[in-house]
Design a protein around this motif. Sequence first.
Motif, PDB file in Angstrom:
ATOM      1  N   GLY A  70       0.814  -1.225   0.000  1.00 30.09           N
ATOM      2  CA  GLY A  70       0.000   0.000   0.000  1.00 30.09           C
ATOM      3  C   GLY A  70       0.839   1.262   0.000  1.00 30.09           C
ATOM      4  O   GLY A  70       0.450   2.277   0.587  1.00 30.09           O
TER       5      GLY A  70
ATOM      6  N   ARG B  37       2.729   4.631  -1.803  1.00 24.43           N
ATOM      7  CA  ARG B  37       2.212   5.633  -2.759  1.00 24.43           C
ATOM      8  C   ARG B  37       2.364   5.170  -4.207  1.00 24.43           C
ATOM      9  O   ARG B  37       1.476   5.366  -5.032  1.00 24.43           O
ATOM     10  CB  ARG B  37       2.936   6.971  -2.572  1.00 24.43           C
TER      11      ARG B  37
ATOM     12  N   PHE C 126      -0.463   3.145  -5.246  1.00 21.12           N
ATOM     13  CA  PHE C 126      -1.683   3.933  -5.459  1.00 21.12           C
ATOM     14  C   PHE C 126      -1.616   4.663  -6.803  1.00 21.12           C
ATOM     15  O   PHE C 126      -2.613   4.784  -7.510  1.00 21.12           O
ATOM     16  CB  PHE C 126      -1.919   4.903  -4.296  1.00 21.12           C
TER      17      PHE C 126
ATOM     18  N   GLU D  59      -2.787  -3.592   2.406  1.00 20.11           N
ATOM     19  CA  GLU D  59      -1.956  -2.701   3.221  1.00 20.11           C
ATOM     20  C   GLU D  59      -1.066  -3.447   4.222  1.00 20.11           C
ATOM     21  O   GLU D  59      -1.492  -4.413   4.846  1.00 20.11           O
ATOM     22  CB  GLU D  59      -2.872  -1.748   3.985  1.00 20.11           C
TER      23      GLU D  59
ATOM     24  N   ASN E 150       1.416  -1.808   7.125  1.00 15.69           N
ATOM     25  CA  ASN E 150       1.801  -0.490   7.646  1.00 15.69           C
ATOM     26  C   ASN E 150       3.265  -0.443   8.115  1.00 15.69           C
ATOM     27  O   ASN E 150       3.632  -1.166   9.027  1.00 15.69           O
ATOM     28  CB  ASN E 150       0.862  -0.140   8.811  1.00 15.69           C
TER      29      ASN E 150
ATOM     30  N   GLU F 156      -7.963   8.015  -2.283  1.00 16.55           N
ATOM     31  CA  GLU F 156      -7.087   7.675  -1.166  1.00 16.55           C
ATOM     32  C   GLU F 156      -5.679   8.270  -1.272  1.00 16.55           C
ATOM     33  O   GLU F 156      -5.041   8.542  -0.262  1.00 16.55           O
ATOM     34  CB  GLU F 156      -6.947   6.148  -1.063  1.00 16.55           C
TER      35      GLU F 156
ATOM     36  N   ARG G 273      -2.415   9.161   1.700  1.00 17.90           N
ATOM     37  CA  ARG G 273      -1.370   8.194   2.010  1.00 17.90           C
ATOM     38  C   ARG G 273      -0.191   8.874   2.706  1.00 17.90           C
ATOM     39  O   ARG G 273       0.262   9.922   2.267  1.00 17.90           O
ATOM     40  CB  ARG G 273      -0.853   7.478   0.742  1.00 17.90           C
TER      41      ARG G 273
END
Length: 317
Positions: free
Chosen positions: A252, A254, A257, A270, A272, A311, A315
Amino acid sequence: MPSPVLRRALLLSTLALACSAQASKPLVMGFSQVGAESEWRSANTASVKSAAQAAGIQLKFADAQQKQENQVKAIRSFIAQKVDVIAFSPVVESGFETVLREAKAAKIPVILTDRAGKVSDPSLYVTFIGSDFVEEGRKAARWVLEQAKGGKALNIAELQGTVGSAPAIDRKKGFEEVLKGNAKLQIIRSQSGEFTRAKGKEVMEAFLKVKDGKKIDLLYAHNDDMAIGAIQAIEEAGLKPGKDILIVSIDGVRGAFEAMKAGKLNVTVECNPLLGPQLMQLAKEVVAGKAVPKRVTVEEGVFTADQAAKELPNRKY
Ligand code: AHR
């Protein structure tokens, strides 16, 4: 020669000074990072460094460049420097037992972060904070199942992470667990792309060149960087990533995305990397002798291409 009363007063003030110096001495953490192999890793490093600064923790940072021997060397050096706490993300799962015993003998607590390690004695580390990689693999596979609704057959290619690493082992395990028994969903190629863009591209190129008559319908990449590398390989082969070959990956970041927004990646699960603040808090509690949970997990979601544009501005990595 000062009087006994004066001598006592001098001694007491020296002791008080020593105590206050001790109290204000910053906690020292030795941190051995895996390397700088991915966008995820860079975000994780930045999070650890800034959180240490914000928490007033002195960080001794060592980059292992994806090599276990470098991590062992770094941990030994932290022990020799008598740091207050050691934190590290094991490059691979096994082979840290001896050095962890050395840390335990030196009474230096160890926190595992991001990746777990396999040890026969769980007292060799105090706690582990990181994602549930098996669940990430399951989430990716559940999305694949949705694409195969109505009995559609899909030939799957898999780009695995670093051989022997917890995320590579667990993400494969979770993925296969969900697809098990579904004869129409076959993994027809699987190889390590070492979690890097360059290797992801190289391996995908090789996958596409194999002339066994089986077309790849879907790519499962254990991280976004390898998926981004593979996207380049797919385009260079004259195919449309995200359409001719569906792509699901994990992290997940950038970059993922942006690829989803461009319609080249279908979904990212995702993972983290912003573990720094929780890690520093744990370190303080561990050094203060407080009881902490053996396993601290992280909340994560799944994002599809239709959510990417909305989204992307939110981010943080
Ligand atoms: O251990 C976490 C994994 O390591 C991330 O998914 C990947 O991008 C990184 O290199």
